[in-house]
Design a protein around this motif. Sequence first.
Motif, PDB file in Angstrom:
ATOM      1  N   ASN A   1     -34.423  34.462  90.234  1.00  0.00           N
ATOM      2  CA  ASN A   1     -35.176  33.487  89.975  1.00  0.00           C
ATOM      3  C   ASN A   1     -34.622  32.177  89.516  1.00  0.00           C
ATOM      4  N   THR A   2     -33.684  32.379  88.708  1.00  0.00           N
ATOM      5  CA  THR A   2     -32.815  31.163  87.814  1.00  0.00           C
ATOM      6  C   THR A   2     -32.077  30.385  88.962  1.00  0.00           C
TER       7      THR A   2
ATOM      8  N   LYS B   1     -32.739  30.389  92.157  1.00  0.00           N
ATOM      9  CA  LYS B   1     -33.427  29.876  93.108  1.00  0.00           C
ATOM     10  C   LYS B   1     -33.915  28.366  92.688  1.00  0.00           C
ATOM     11  N   ARG B   2     -34.574  28.598  91.582  1.00  0.00           N
ATOM     12  CA  ARG B   2     -34.877  27.254  90.689  1.00  0.00           C
ATOM     13  C   ARG B   2     -33.732  26.103  90.642  1.00  0.00           C
TER      14      ARG B   2
ATOM     15  N   ALA C   1     -33.041  24.825  94.379  1.00  0.00           N
ATOM     16  CA  ALA C   1     -34.314  24.010  94.598  1.00  0.00           C
ATOM     17  C   ALA C   1     -34.155  22.752  93.738  1.00  0.00           C
ATOM     18  N   ALA C   2     -33.661  22.693  92.707  1.00  0.00           N
ATOM     19  CA  ALA C   2     -33.673  21.656  91.979  1.00  0.00           C
ATOM     20  C   ALA C   2     -32.741  20.634  92.485  1.00  0.00           C
TER      21      ALA C   2
ATOM     22  N   SER D   1     -38.566  21.698  99.268  1.00  0.00           N
ATOM     23  CA  SER D   1     -37.951  22.213  97.999  1.00  0.00           C
ATOM     24  C   SER D   1     -38.712  22.288  96.950  1.00  0.00           C
TER      25      SER D   1
ATOM     26  N   TYR E   1     -40.182  25.785  96.725  1.00  0.00           N
ATOM     27  CA  TYR E   1     -38.981  26.847  96.065  1.00  0.00           C
ATOM     28  C   TYR E   1     -39.180  26.539  94.708  1.00  0.00           C
ATOM     29  N   LEU E   2     -39.450  25.479  94.097  1.00  0.00           N
ATOM     30  CA  LEU E   2     -39.705  25.342  92.510  1.00  0.00           C
ATOM     31  C   LEU E   2     -40.968  25.949  92.084  1.00  0.00           C
TER      32      LEU E   2
ATOM     33  N   ASP F   1     -43.438  28.415  90.546  1.00  0.00           N
ATOM     34  CA  ASP F   1     -43.266  30.034  89.926  1.00  0.00           C
ATOM     35  C   ASP F   1     -43.335  30.950  90.803  1.00  0.00           C
ATOM     36  N   GLU F   2     -42.589  32.087  90.432  1.00  0.00           N
ATOM     37  CA  GLU F   2     -43.015  33.202  91.392  1.00  0.00           C
ATOM     38  C   GLU F   2     -44.408  33.911  91.222  1.00  0.00           C
TER      39      GLU F   2
ATOM     40  N   TRP G   1     -40.501  34.921  96.016  1.00  0.00           N
ATOM     41  CA  TRP G   1     -41.600  34.075  96.405  1.00  0.00           C
ATOM     42  C   TRP G   1     -42.533  34.655  97.314  1.00  0.00           C
TER      43      TRP G   1
END
Length: 351
Positions: free
Chosen positions: A35-36, A38-39, A42-43, A81, A84-85, A87-88, A165
């Motif tokens: 998750n980290t 991914k963020r 995406a950022a 994008s 993907y940012l 929250d799951e 996601w």
Amino acid sequence: MAENCTWFGSQPSTSKQCLYYSLRTVIHDAQVTINTVKRITAAFSLAGCLWMLLLIWLFRKYNSLAQKMILSLAVAACFDSIAYLMDEVIQDGALCNFQAWWLTYFDWCALAWVCCITLNMYLNVVKEVGTDRYGLVYHFTAWGVPFILSCLPLFGDYYGPAGSWCWITDEHVAWRFVIWYIPLFSLIFLMMLGYLQIIYVTKQRVITWSGTYDQGRERTKILMDVEIKPLKWYPCVYLAVSLFPLLNRIHNAFYPSQPMFALTLLHVMSAPLHGLANAIVFGLDKETWSQLTITSLRLAFQSRLCDSTKITEYHIANVRYRSHIDEEDSDSDEDNIVFSMPSMTLRDKGP
């Protein structure tokens, strides 16, 4: 072994419990890592999209049809994008369905604009057809068709938690390939064939263009160098960022209960990178790269933000010609415009 194993302060009494808690710890840490990553990706992708949109606005790169299509691609990648940012979402529900729909829609929009860019190049180069009149058709196709495709899984309630996601669930693997992966790689294959033909036709015309100067041919050469050549990398970028997600989904289809951490990590690293990859390709354009200097950026910002030029209508009735200006006239608040000509006396010279 059991005496040395703890889980959040509790002391398991058997080795099975110790192993169970250890596996839960590993899974939890792996999920946090995924998750980290991914963020973060995406950022970076969102930042690349915003930078790309800023340059398009700053240097007014939205005049030609090709530039407008790149602008639309940047907008689609920007919203992709954002998906993907989010929250799951662990539990299935309306929020999870919305995230899955959002992700599917803007993924399709980005792919559709890449296809439209390729088709536009093919028509311009190979068929030698003017495509300015096709702007509305491109917009209807690139925004409308993805909306229909993204809504289809909603009717069957196929959206739900799908790893890091929400997307089409593991119970409906066939829909993943029908809705996304089979059309994705089929379109990429067709785009690659189109680019091969574009390159072949371009080389043949370069040979035939050698000779006497022709203004129309030179204009076509400039068009191909400025607008067409930079566009050829967008499908390649889309293929590169879609390869690992495909491999991971194929592995999930055959081994749904045995996810591979390495493939999942590569999946979440590459899938959100559409926007950043597009921004890199956009920055590789020679014209854009030459403008990325401090002086050019400063002048562009001044032109955008500090331009106070006003154009007003000229009325000849408000003009008076005087041989000299008196102090009383200079202090008056009249709106008339006075032309002072001290060395010249206006006379009526007659016809």
